[in-house]
Design a protein around this motif. Structure first.
Motif: not given
Length: 553
Positions: A333-334, A419-422, A373-378, A364-365
């Motif tokens: 969990v983040f 993710a690295d771009e974000a 997923s990308l959506q969860d990351f966003q 970020f690590r």
């Protein structure tokens, strides 16, 4: 040798005391003399003496006023009052101002020398007390290992902010910088003792000795800790300590790969387990938590290690139990709780670029470790961005300046495909906001100083103008203002005011026919004699001489 300033308006008294008293023999050096209280105050700021000997009756500022100023600005300085007055009011004021000694005129040089010896003894005693403080400091350093163990215990007992961890590591001389961390718990297996030698078993290489018949668990734990310390000696950042009747090992790695870190840890622990059994005849079970990317997450690794030890009931003792082997990997969990939110805001407002960069890299690590997923990351990135927006909004930062024209910062998050771009974009926004906050703070400092200068220009003719009046007008504390004003102007408030008044007096002397006492009043001096004294001191000429010279030019 203690430094002393002598203030008396009578030159013969100053010169007589200088000649009649052997100052060095009683432990003093007269660094300067003054003929009035104002001059004495300036010399005190310049020389920072240990003792001030002052007459009461002096022009511009009398001895009691000088003492009152000393008590406000240099409260530990010793003051000896010389006076020909025996009135009760003077004595009462001297007591209120905590005057060190009160000497009545006429007095002999031997009498004053005796008082100065007494004051020297008082200072000597105070210095001895400061040495005691140094002794306490040495005691602190001797007990540093205890403080280190207490901090390490707190690291696994509760979540700590990265800022607190960094401060404590610096204070307690702990080098814990690394890419990955693992917590392992070494627990003695209950009611199990292998036979020991008749009296004791010794291992010369490790310097151990454990009595064969001991049932003292603390002694056994200490012996286990000794072996752990010996083995991790080649890993200077690793730390071992006793906590809740277990030996806890904090392993620090420069390798960012958690799988390799766990493999190295398990091999090291197996060496330890074998040594406990061979040299101490003790069996142990060792619980190991997952690898984490920051010290602030060691609390969670510790909890996992405790949970791994619960499997001893099913798997048996005398083995190493890694939580990742006995339980299916739990989706990470983040962690972006209130503690980390406060840490981010602190770094944005008052932290260094390095602190902010380290915190963001860590966040970020952790975010990447969750493997969402990308959506969860966003969405999680949006949570972090909300904190940044709130910090910017609280101090009225222009969002278009921060995010660019249009301010489409929310839609920007959902345009990222990597993710690295974000990460690069978010770190850039945070560093930009930090610079804007710093710039705004500096601008507010400049504005504050400019307002103070404008106030001085408008009110320097007021003899009662003071730093407290300026601060009341600006609605800030005098201590805060003094630091800012001196840093920005390189002058104290009093010196700056004096310069303004002297410049104004020069202009009036050169451009008008007003008399010196009139000009003194116009530039804020209630005493024309003191005005002449200050003018001569600054320019080397009396007001009259300056006027005559300017007319000749």
């Amino acid at each position: 040798m203690y430094k002393l300033i002598l203030a008396d308006d009578e030159a013969d008294v100053r010169e007589g005391l200088m000649e009649l008293i052997d100052w060095e023999s009683i432990g003093y050096k007269v660094v300067d003399t003054a003929e009035n209280g104002r001059e004495a105050a300036e010399l005190i700021d310049k020389h920072m003496p240990d003792v001030v000997v002052t007459d009461i009756q002096m022009p511009f500022m009398d001895g009691l006023q000088l003492t009152e100023w000393i008590r406000q600005v240099h409260p530990t300085m010793k003051v000896i009052i010389l006076t020909g007055y025996e009135q009760f009011d003077y004595a009462k004021q001297a007591i209120r101002l905590d005057v060190t000694e009160y000497v009545l005129k006429p007095f002999s040089s031997e009498e004053l020398a005796g008082i100065l010896r007494k004051v020297k003894e008082e200072i000597d005693e105070e210095l001895e007390m400061r040495k005691n403080i140094q002794t306490l400091t040495e005691y602190y350093h001797r007990n540093l290992p205890v403080l280190q163990r207490l901090f390490l215990s707190s690291l696994v007992s509760r979540p700590l902010s990265q800022h607190e961890i960094t401060d404590k590591c610096r204070s307690y001389a702990l080098q814990l910088e690394g890419e990955m961390y693992v917590i392992s718990i070494i627990r003695l297996d209950p009611a199990f003792r292998l036979e020991r030698a008749a009296t004791m078993y010794e291992q010369p290489a490790l310097g151990l000795a454990l009595p064969h018949d001991t049932d003292d668990q603390q002694l056994e734990l200490f012996a286990v800790l000794n072996i752990v310390d010996e083995i991790i000696r080649e890993h200077p950042c690793d730390q071992a300590f006793i906590y809740h009747d277990d030996v806890v090992l904090l392993s620090v790695y420069d390798d960012p790969n958690p799988d390799r870190v766990i493999e190295v840890t398990l091999n090291l622990l197996e060496e330890m387990r074998f040594s406990f059994e061979r040299y101490l005849k003790l069996r142990t079970t060792i619980g190991v938590g997952t690898a984490c990317a920051s010290l602030s997450n060691c609390y969670y690794s510790y909890r996992e290690a405790v949970h791994a030890l619960d499997y001893r009931l099913l798997l048996g003792g005398n083995k190493i139990i890694y939580i990742g082997d006995v339980e299916a990997p739990v989706e990470k969990v983040f962690e972006f709780d209130e503690l980390k939110e406060q840490e981010l805001i602190r770094c944005l407002k008052v932290g260094s670029d390095e602190e902010l960069g380290l915190l963001l890299e860590q966040l970020f690590r952790n975010l990447m470790d969750c493997r969402k997923s990308l959506q969860d990351f966003q969405l999680r990135l949006l949570v972090m961005l909300t904190v940044v927006i709130k910090a910017a909004n609280d101090i009225h930062i222009d969002f278009e300046r921060l995010f660019g024209e249009g301010g489409g910062f929310i839609s920007q998050i959902f345009r990222f495909t990597q993710a690295d771009e974000a990460r690069v974009w978010f770190i850039d926004v945070c560093l930009k906001l930090k610079r804007m906050i710093s710039s705004q703070r500096q601008t507010s400092y400049n504005l504050l100083v400019d307002q103070a200068k404008a106030y001085i220009m408008d009110h320097y003719s007021d003899p009662d103008i003071s730093i407290n009046k300026v601060c009341a007008c600006l609605h800030i504390s005098s201590g805060y203002f003094s630091n800012i004003f001196k840093r920005e102007t390189k002058l104290t408030f009093v010196n700056y005011l004096q310069n303004v008044r002297m410049e104004a007096a020069k202009n009036l002397l050169a451009s008008t026919d007003k008399k010196s006492f009139e000009i003194a009043e116009l530039v804020g001096f209630s005493d024309p004699n003191y005005f002449s004294f200050c003018f001569r001191k600054k320019y080397g000429l009396s007001p009259k001489e300056y006027r005559n010279g300017s007319k000749i030019v």
